[in-house]
Design a protein around this motif. Structure first.
Motif, PDB file in Angstrom:
ATOM      1  N   VAL A  93       0.929  -1.179   0.064  1.00  0.00           N
ATOM      2  CA  VAL A  93      -0.091   0.051  -0.027  1.00  0.00           C
ATOM      3  C   VAL A  93       0.922   1.193  -0.147  1.00  0.00           C
ATOM      4  O   VAL A  93       0.544   2.256  -0.816  1.00  0.00           O
ATOM      5  N   VAL A  94       1.908   0.990   0.866  1.00  0.00           N
ATOM      6  CA  VAL A  94       2.719   2.285   0.922  1.00  0.00           C
ATOM      7  C   VAL A  94       4.417   1.785   0.874  1.00  0.00           C
ATOM      8  O   VAL A  94       4.397   0.591   1.267  1.00  0.00           O
ATOM      9  N   GLU A  95       5.423   2.640   0.485  1.00  0.00           N
ATOM     10  CA  GLU A  95       6.440   2.042   0.417  1.00  0.00           C
ATOM     11  C   GLU A  95       7.117   1.634   1.609  1.00  0.00           C
ATOM     12  O   GLU A  95       6.699   2.380   2.739  1.00  0.00           O
ATOM     13  N   ALA A  96       8.120   0.756   1.853  1.00  0.00           N
ATOM     14  CA  ALA A  96       8.550   0.377   3.334  1.00  0.00           C
ATOM     15  C   ALA A  96       9.162   1.518   3.712  1.00  0.00           C
ATOM     16  O   ALA A  96      10.008   2.351   3.101  1.00  0.00           O
ATOM     17  N   GLY A  97       8.968   1.837   4.896  1.00  0.00           N
ATOM     18  CA  GLY A  97       9.768   2.930   5.547  1.00  0.00           C
ATOM     19  C   GLY A  97       9.191   4.348   5.441  1.00  0.00           C
ATOM     20  O   GLY A  97       9.467   5.282   5.988  1.00  0.00           O
ATOM     21  N   ALA A  98       7.849   4.227   4.978  1.00  0.00           N
ATOM     22  CA  ALA A  98       7.425   5.708   4.803  1.00  0.00           C
ATOM     23  C   ALA A  98       6.593   6.055   5.771  1.00  0.00           C
ATOM     24  O   ALA A  98       6.224   5.302   6.710  1.00  0.00           O
TER      25      ALA A  98
END
Length: 192
Positions: A93-98
């Motif tokens: 869903v969202v980039e890792a670490g966002a």
């Protein structure tokens, strides 16, 4: 895949529940426009739908604000398709670490009695207000407390941002509750 939809108090916002984690513990994420959605493949896909104006990713839901000139009967099927396509492809869903949305608490430190009051306010918001606001597809952010005046500054996000009833929610609901439990609070003001 079955995606539930729920109306919200904002007629231009619908809450979509895909039955899978959305932002999970990493969020919430509020994307007021396509440029802000660079960290989320799902949000970018949703902005491709004609009529989508804002995307909010909660722990297990997506709130979509549409253009008031568009009708849900045209927007909703395309939003459902975009969400389904995203999850069926197995994409994150969202980039890792966002990091969550930048609309966060002001960097204010409190000392003594003011620190205790702010802790009470945050506790009430976290335990009583945030769950209720999330049911309507939104979120609430504590910005600051002014010990001299007793004013609490909050902002609404997701379905609650720009909702016709959000001012009443802040003034009559949240303000009354905070005044009841924290007598030092004199008013609640919206941060825009």
């Amino acid at each position: 895949m079955f995606i539930q939809t729920e109306p919200t108090p904002n007629p231009d916002t619908v809450k979509f529940l895909p039955g899978h984690p959305v932002a999970g513990d990493a969020g919430p994420f509020d994307f007021p426009d396509v440029a802000s959605a660079r960290i989320s493949l799902l949000a970018r896909a949703l902005f491709q739908v004609d009529g989508v104006e804002r995307v909010f990713l909660g722990s297990d839901f997506v709130s979509i604000n549409k253009d008031p000139d568009k009708e849900w009967k045209h927007v909703k099927p395309m939003v459902l398709a975009a969400i389904m396509d995203h999850y069926m492809a197995g994409l994150p869903v969202v980039e890792a670490g966002a990091a969550p949305s930048a609309d966060t608490e002001a960097d204010v430190s409190y000392e003594g009695e003011a620190a205790e009051i702010v802790e009470e306010i945050r506790e009430l918001i976290e335990t009583r207000v945030r769950p209720a606001v999330a049911q309507d597809g939104g979120d609430i952010i504590f910005h600051k407390f002014e010990p001299d005046t007793g004013i609490v500054h909050l902002s609404m996000r997701g379905a609650c941002a720009g909702c016709p009833s959000s001012t009443m929610t802040l003034k009559q609901g949240i303000e009354n509750m905070l005044k009841t439990y924290v007598p030092e609070v004199t008013a609640v003001e919206a941060v825009l």
